[in-house]
Scaffold this active site. Structure first.
Site, PDB file in Angstrom:
ATOM      1  N   ASP A 148      -0.106   1.506   7.333  1.00 57.28           N
ATOM      2  CA  ASP A 148      -1.060   0.704   8.113  1.00 57.28           C
ATOM      3  C   ASP A 148      -2.160   1.583   8.697  1.00 57.28           C
ATOM      4  O   ASP A 148      -2.514   1.472   9.880  1.00 57.28           O
ATOM      5  CB  ASP A 148      -0.330  -0.076   9.211  1.00 57.28           C
ATOM      6  CG  ASP A 148       0.602  -1.136   8.633  1.00 57.28           C
ATOM      7  OD1 ASP A 148       0.479  -1.450   7.428  1.00 57.28           O
ATOM      8  OD2 ASP A 148       1.446  -1.652   9.374  1.00 57.28           O
ATOM      9  N   ASP A 189       9.784  -5.145   6.733  1.00 60.05           N
ATOM     10  CA  ASP A 189       9.776  -4.511   5.409  1.00 60.05           C
ATOM     11  C   ASP A 189      10.213  -3.047   5.442  1.00 60.05           C
ATOM     12  O   ASP A 189      10.305  -2.413   4.387  1.00 60.05           O
ATOM     13  CB  ASP A 189       8.441  -4.692   4.693  1.00 60.05           C
ATOM     14  CG  ASP A 189       7.283  -3.908   5.295  1.00 60.05           C
ATOM     15  OD1 ASP A 189       7.501  -2.897   5.990  1.00 60.05           O
ATOM     16  OD2 ASP A 189       6.132  -4.308   5.062  1.00 60.05           O
ATOM     17  N   HIS A 195       1.911  -7.477  11.777  1.00 65.21           N
ATOM     18  CA  HIS A 195       1.807  -6.151  12.374  1.00 65.21           C
ATOM     19  C   HIS A 195       0.439  -5.859  12.986  1.00 65.21           C
ATOM     20  O   HIS A 195       0.280  -4.840  13.667  1.00 65.21           O
ATOM     21  CB  HIS A 195       2.176  -5.078  11.347  1.00 65.21           C
ATOM     22  CG  HIS A 195       3.049  -4.007  11.928  1.00 65.21           C
ATOM     23  ND1 HIS A 195       3.880  -3.220  11.168  1.00 65.21           N
ATOM     24  CD2 HIS A 195       3.240  -3.587  13.203  1.00 65.21           C
ATOM     25  CE1 HIS A 195       4.522  -2.371  11.938  1.00 65.21           C
ATOM     26  NE2 HIS A 195       4.154  -2.578  13.179  1.00 65.21           N
ATOM     27  N   ASP A 223       8.994  -3.068  11.577  1.00 64.35           N
ATOM     28  CA  ASP A 223       8.529  -4.058  10.606  1.00 64.35           C
ATOM     29  C   ASP A 223       9.722  -4.461   9.738  1.00 64.35           C
ATOM     30  O   ASP A 223      10.495  -3.606   9.301  1.00 64.35           O
ATOM     31  CB  ASP A 223       7.429  -3.429   9.747  1.00 64.35           C
ATOM     32  CG  ASP A 223       6.711  -4.415   8.850  1.00 64.35           C
ATOM     33  OD1 ASP A 223       7.382  -5.213   8.176  1.00 64.35           O
ATOM     34  OD2 ASP A 223       5.465  -4.359   8.780  1.00 64.35           O
ATOM     35  N   GLU A 249       6.499  -9.019  11.524  1.00 62.49           N
ATOM     36  CA  GLU A 249       6.455  -9.480  10.128  1.00 62.49           C
ATOM     37  C   GLU A 249       7.645 -10.349   9.739  1.00 62.49           C
ATOM     38  O   GLU A 249       7.891 -10.568   8.553  1.00 62.49           O
ATOM     39  CB  GLU A 249       6.306  -8.301   9.154  1.00 62.49           C
ATOM     40  CG  GLU A 249       5.028  -7.504   9.327  1.00 62.49           C
ATOM     41  CD  GLU A 249       3.772  -8.222   8.821  1.00 62.49           C
ATOM     42  OE1 GLU A 249       3.904  -9.283   8.170  1.00 62.49           O
ATOM     43  OE2 GLU A 249       2.656  -7.712   9.085  1.00 62.49           O
ATOM     44  N   ASP A 277       8.470   1.302   8.972  1.00 66.92           N
ATOM     45  CA  ASP A 277       7.656   0.422   8.129  1.00 66.92           C
ATOM     46  C   ASP A 277       7.651   0.957   6.704  1.00 66.92           C
ATOM     47  O   ASP A 277       7.780   2.174   6.484  1.00 66.92           O
ATOM     48  CB  ASP A 277       6.220   0.405   8.680  1.00 66.92           C
ATOM     49  CG  ASP A 277       5.391  -0.779   8.213  1.00 66.92           C
ATOM     50  OD1 ASP A 277       5.589  -1.237   7.083  1.00 66.92           O
ATOM     51  OD2 ASP A 277       4.514  -1.213   8.988  1.00 66.92           O
ATOM     52  N   HIS A 337       4.929   0.620   5.045  1.00 69.80           N
ATOM     53  CA  HIS A 337       3.508   0.932   4.902  1.00 69.80           C
ATOM     54  C   HIS A 337       3.029   1.779   6.083  1.00 69.80           C
ATOM     55  O   HIS A 337       3.576   1.691   7.186  1.00 69.80           O
ATOM     56  CB  HIS A 337       2.683  -0.357   4.854  1.00 69.80           C
ATOM     57  CG  HIS A 337       3.152  -1.345   3.822  1.00 69.80           C
ATOM     58  ND1 HIS A 337       4.133  -2.273   4.091  1.00 69.80           N
ATOM     59  CD2 HIS A 337       2.770  -1.527   2.535  1.00 69.80           C
ATOM     60  CE1 HIS A 337       4.346  -2.997   2.988  1.00 69.80           C
ATOM     61  NE2 HIS A 337       3.539  -2.566   2.036  1.00 69.80           N
ATOM     62  N   HIS A 375      -3.423  -6.555   9.160  1.00 72.47           N
ATOM     63  CA  HIS A 375      -2.143  -5.957   9.545  1.00 72.47           C
ATOM     64  C   HIS A 375      -1.952  -4.583   8.901  1.00 72.47           C
ATOM     65  O   HIS A 375      -0.974  -3.891   9.205  1.00 72.47           O
ATOM     66  CB  HIS A 375      -0.972  -6.888   9.219  1.00 72.47           C
ATOM     67  CG  HIS A 375      -0.716  -7.146   7.764  1.00 72.47           C
ATOM     68  ND1 HIS A 375       0.401  -7.807   7.310  1.00 72.47           N
ATOM     69  CD2 HIS A 375      -1.432  -6.851   6.647  1.00 72.47           C
ATOM     70  CE1 HIS A 375       0.377  -7.904   5.993  1.00 72.47           C
ATOM     71  NE2 HIS A 375      -0.724  -7.334   5.575  1.00 72.47           N
TER      72      HIS A 375
END
Length: 306
Positions: free
Chosen positions: A127, A227, A96, A225, A270, A123, A125, A140
């Site tokens: 980030d 995840d 990412h 992403d 990712e 995502d 997260h 990332h």
């Protein structure tokens, strides 16, 4: 519609090796024929190579591959700017960290053409680290803070057109570090974590954001992403967080994005084929991309992995 596929074999921003194989996995999983079946023109622009790494000093000794990520950011900003002028760019990652370059490049294009850029961040997260705040040193975890114009990125390429925080919407969030939480507490970034999605449903949350983009006559960059998804359906990622979006939630988001007609660029990030199970995550990303670009439920084929 014309789509420009850009491979980004970047894994310098992450700790787990394997993301550099992501572009090849997406090509092998059939992203080109999936889009062509929908009547789109697809041009594969090949893979990006980073600018040469320069010596960069930073007081945070934990930072990993800072010169390399800066080189990628510089190269991707130019590629994203160029390719967003001839069609819809799809950036096939890669970790990412690539979004630091892709978003800054499409933001430049949007600014020059007089349209506001919005970002939908799908995502687990946020980030939202800066280079000083990250304890893992994995870059990332920093791209949103960079392209939003947050302080602390003096070592990165100058950002002439940051994306205002109020134009950033995050969905699927369920893992936030303390430093990110502090930074976000004073931010106007719109965050819909998985609890809110569980309580409200994804449709009304996304519908409200898309209405804002449409009202502003804006462009929309989507950054997906792996995840973001529930690990049980998308295992090929080095940062799994339980409780992600379901298969139907993810497809609904893509279908609503297609219906909006607002998406002008896309990150697929990712994907780590080394961690996949017979390509199931790569195939799922291709299917989600097809949903975003117009495939309907009635068009879907049955796939067997037996």
């Amino acid at each position: 519609m014309q789509f420009n596929l850009i491979g980004v074999p970047l894994q310098d921003g992450a700790a787990q090796s394997g993301c550099e194989m992501g572009p090849s996995a997406l090509r092998t999983a059939g992203i080109i024929p999936a889009l062509e079946r929908l009547g789109h023109e697809v041009r594969d622009r090949g893979n990006v190579t980073p600018r040469p790494a320069q010596v960069v000093d930073h007081p945070n000794a934990a930072l990993r591959a800072l010169p390399q990520v800066i080189g990628w950011t510089e190269a991707l900003a130019e590629v994203a700017y160029r390719e967003s002028g001839t069609g819809v760019p799809i950036f096939m990652g890669g970790d990412h960290a690539l979004s630091a370059g892709t978003v800054s490049g499409v933001a430049r294009r949007a600014a020059e053409e007089g349209q506001p850029l919005f970002v939908l961040w799908l995502d687990a997260h946020t980030d939202f680290h800066d280079p000083a705040s990250t304890e893992s040193g994995n870059l990332h975890g920093t791209p949103v803070a960079y392209f939003a114009g947050r302080p602390g990125f003096e070592c990165f390429p100058p950002l002439p057109h940051p994306v205002p925080e109020e134009r950033i919407c995050m969905m699927g969030i369920r893992s936030v570090d303390p430093a990110e939480r502090r930074a976000l507490s004073g931010s106007t970034v719109q965050i819909h974590d998985m609890r809110e999605i569980d309580e409200t449903g994804v449709a009304p949350l996304l519908r409200a954001f898309l209405a804002r983009v449409a009202q502003a006559r804006g462009r929309l960059h989507v950054s997906l992403d792996v995840d973001f998804l529930e690990p049980a359906i998308a295992p090929a990622v080095g940062t799994t967080v339980p409780g992600g979006a379901s298969f139907r939630e993810a497809h609904l988001i893509m279908e609503m994005l297609h219906d909006s007609g607002l998406v002008t660029s896309l990150d697929l990030v990712e994907l780590n084929p080394f961690l996949d199970e017979r390509g199931r995550t790569a195939h799922l990303l291709v299917d989600l991309t097809a949903s975003l670009m117009g495939e309907r439920i009635m068009d879907r084929r049955t796939r067997s992995f037996a």
